[in-house]
Design a protein around this motif. Structure first.
Motif, PDB file in Angstrom:
ATOM      1  N   UNK A 176       0.860  -1.191   0.000  1.00  0.00           N
ATOM      2  CA  UNK A 176       0.000   0.000   0.000  1.00  0.00           C
ATOM      3  C   UNK A 176       0.893   1.236   0.000  1.00  0.00           C
ATOM      4  N   UNK A 177       0.303   2.358  -0.343  1.00  0.00           N
ATOM      5  CA  UNK A 177       1.030   3.631  -0.335  1.00  0.00           C
ATOM      6  C   UNK A 177       0.040   4.764  -0.093  1.00  0.00           C
ATOM      7  N   UNK A 178       0.240   5.474   0.991  1.00  0.00           N
ATOM      8  CA  UNK A 178      -0.554   6.654   1.325  1.00  0.00           C
ATOM      9  C   UNK A 178       0.309   7.878   1.059  1.00  0.00           C
ATOM     10  N   UNK A 179      -0.052   8.673   0.062  1.00  0.00           N
ATOM     11  CA  UNK A 179       0.807   9.775  -0.356  1.00  0.00           C
ATOM     12  C   UNK A 179       0.092  11.118  -0.206  1.00  0.00           C
ATOM     13  N   UNK A 180       0.898  12.183  -0.290  1.00  0.00           N
ATOM     14  CA  UNK A 180       0.417  13.560  -0.143  1.00  0.00           C
ATOM     15  C   UNK A 180      -0.306  13.757   1.192  1.00  0.00           C
ATOM     16  N   UNK A 181       0.312  13.257   2.243  1.00  0.00           N
ATOM     17  CA  UNK A 181      -0.263  13.345   3.584  1.00  0.00           C
ATOM     18  C   UNK A 181       0.286  14.584   4.287  1.00  0.00           C
ATOM     19  N   UNK A 182      -0.596  15.339   4.911  1.00  0.00           N
ATOM     20  CA  UNK A 182      -0.175  16.502   5.697  1.00  0.00           C
ATOM     21  C   UNK A 182       0.684  16.044   6.876  1.00  0.00           C
TER      22      UNK A 182
END
Length: 565
Positions: A176-182
């Motif tokens: 998985x990849x969670x991107x553009x996270x504050x």
């Protein structure tokens, strides 16, 4: 002659028209403009392709987004321009790929007629990334697992919800990849979240991913990092600007069964009919339903029940008897059940008649002035281990009765179980004492038994305290428009003891209607609304709080220093 006169008239008319045009032009206000650059806050490098939206906040109610006036895109050098603007106050919002969306609401741009505002510098923070692999408890890649970054959000009475800050789903390799996270601190939750929330499509409908062939034979248990089922036991992870955080997780794929028996406390036997309900935590902000998508099976011949296909996680079981039952309406309080690695057997739920709890509010030294009671409201909230069940669908019990002029009230249809007292007060009073059957229920749980119902006695006092003070920054200068938060040194689960106020232009503040006791004062330069209710968020700031003691009918004077970002 006539031709010459005609020419003179035409010439005069042209001159008059030119003078009118010149006069009208001189009366029109000159246009203003804004020019500037968008850059990376760390490197100072320009950001091309950023989208800027210009708005005018004048006349727009607080909390609402003003409509856009103009939109532009930065060029290769990160520069932008808004031209042909009227005089007034403006704000700019900026979005760019890989950066935190920013609205510069604290930096209004005030333009006068004909003014050109140059060299406006807007700095953006780069986002972070969380990536990894999720495997089953057997070590195999877990495909189709939903994973979210969530952060706690609190209400004015300390009620907690988890708001999603990023979501993804694993591929066939479990990646998985969670991107553009504050950048910030988050909880990580993974599993078949659609089992508890309606915000995800059911795995049974097929086609959850990029292929219609994707299929899951069984669901996954809901797991919080670092491998716990209770969100209160979860550990924060920190997402940093421009950094990719590697985080692998294990989720349980097997589903389990929960078995037990329902017993009627009045007869000692199992009831002929009972409705068993299992509920999970309401994980996400705005989630309406937390009922598991599986229906418990109740056997009226022996009072046993079974709940099948339950993923690992934390649940609450309850049982109710219908009013049509010969013995009358009855129910059991929620029974906490933790499902992990095996079936759960032997759960006993004892149903008892709903009871009515009479009560009375008295006011110390004043008798029963109706004006002080007509805005008071009494209610009970179900709890477990002294903690309110705000993360479930269980709400206030017994309604919100208004006391009579003599201070009496009744809480109806209360099931046996554990509760915490809630009381909405008229300004100018504090709760001095609350007892149920002689036991203190102001600072501890209220235990209701259908066999020994009791009376709830509440004492209010007008002898409230007050805190007056000034807020200063690191240079000992007053700081204005900053929220001051008063937090009790103990009993931090009592939201009625918290107080807030904002500093004025001279940095001064006043907190009123304070119950006597020991407190700490905090003032953050930046903190999410009501985040101070979270012990984990408050812990790093404990030593920066200003201790203060408040006595009855007195004013404490203090100086508080702001806590920087």
């Amino acid at each position: 002659m006539e031709v010459q006169q005609m020419r003179r008239k035409i010439s005069g008319t042209c001159i008059l028209i030119m003078l009118m045009i010149s006069s009208a032009t001189s009366q029109q206000p000159a246009n203003a403009s804004i020019e500037g650059t968008v850059v990376d806050i760390e490197t100072g490098q320009p950001i091309p392709g950023a989208r800027l939206v210009l708005t005018r906040p004048a006349g727009v109610p607080a909390g609402l987004m003003p409509p856009p006036i103009l939109v532009t895109i930065t060029n290769r050098e990160g520069r932008f321009e808004f031209a042909a603007l009227d005089a007034g106050s403006y704000r700019i919002a900026v979005a760019a790929e890989g950066y935190v969306r920013q609205e510069f609401s604290q930096m209004p741009l005030n333009l006068s007629a004909g003014q050109t505002l140059k060299d406006v510098l807007l700095r953006l923070t780069s986002t972070g990334t969380v990536a990894g692999v999720i495997r089953t408890n057997s070590g195999k890649p877990a495909a189709g697992v939903q994973i979210q970054l969530v952060s706690p959000r609190y209400g004015p009475r300390g009620e907690r919800r988890l708001a999603a800050a990023g979501a993804a789903k694993t591929n066939d390799r479990g990646e998985y990849r969670l991107y553009w996270i504050t950048p910030g601190r988050y909880y990580v939750v993974a599993g078949s979240l659609d089992a508890l929330e309606s915000s995800f499509q059911s795995v049974e409908s097929g086609g959850l991913g990029g292929s219609p062939n994707e299929y899951q034979s069984t669901g996954y248990g809901v797991t919080f990092y670092p491998g716990v089922s209770d969100p209160f036991d979860a550990v924060f992870v920190t997402v940093r600007s421009g950094v990719e955080l590697k985080l692998d997780l294990v989720v349980a794929r097997q589903q389990y069964r929960v078995r037990g028996r329902v017993v009627d406390a009045r007869t000692g036997q199992w009831p002929a009919g009972a409705q068993v309900t299992i509920q999970g935590r309401r994980l996400l902000e705005g989630a309406a339903g937390s009922v598991l998508r599986t229906r418990p099976i109740y056997n009226a011949t022996d009072g046993t029940f079974e709940v099948r296909d339950v993923p690992s996680g934390l649940y609450y079981l309850s049982a109710t008897l219908p009013r049509a039952n010969a013995t009358g309406a009855a129910g059991s309080g929620p029974v906490r059940v933790a499902v992990s690695a095996s079936d759960v057997n032997g759960v006993l739920m004892t149903v008892a008649p709903y009871v009515s709890i009479p009560g009375r509010i008295t006011i110390e030294g004043q008798g029963f002035p109706a004006a002080a009671l007509n805005r008071s409201r009494v209610s009970l909230n179900l709890s477990a281990g002294g903690r309110r069940l705000t993360e479930t669908s269980y709400g206030a019990i017994g309604g919100l009765p208004t006391p009579s002029p003599d201070g009496t009230f009744t809480l109806n249809n209360v099931m046996a179980g554990e509760y915490r007292l809630s009381l909405l007060l008229q300004p100018g009073y504090y709760i001095k004492e609350a007892r149920y059957n002689g036991s203190d229920v102001l600072n501890g749980p209220l235990l209701v038994s259908s066999s020994i119902p009791g009376t709830l006695d509440i004492v209010l006092s007008p002898k409230v305290g007050r805190i007056s003070g000034v807020l200063v920054d690191a240079k000992q200068k007053p700081d204005r428009s900053v929220q001051i938060v008063l937090i009790p040194a103990e009993q931090r689960d009592r939201s009625d003891l918290y107080r807030t106020a904002s500093t004025d232009d001279s940095g001064r503040f006043a907190l009123t209607d304070v119950a006597p006791g020991d407190y700490k004062l905090f003032a953050w330069e930046a903190l999410d609304p009501y985040a101070y209710f979270d012990p984990k968020i408050l812990e790093p700031f404990e030593q920066q709080g200003k201790p203060v003691h408040v006595a009855e009918s007195t004013t404490a004077n203090v100086e508080v220093e702001i806590i920087p970002k």
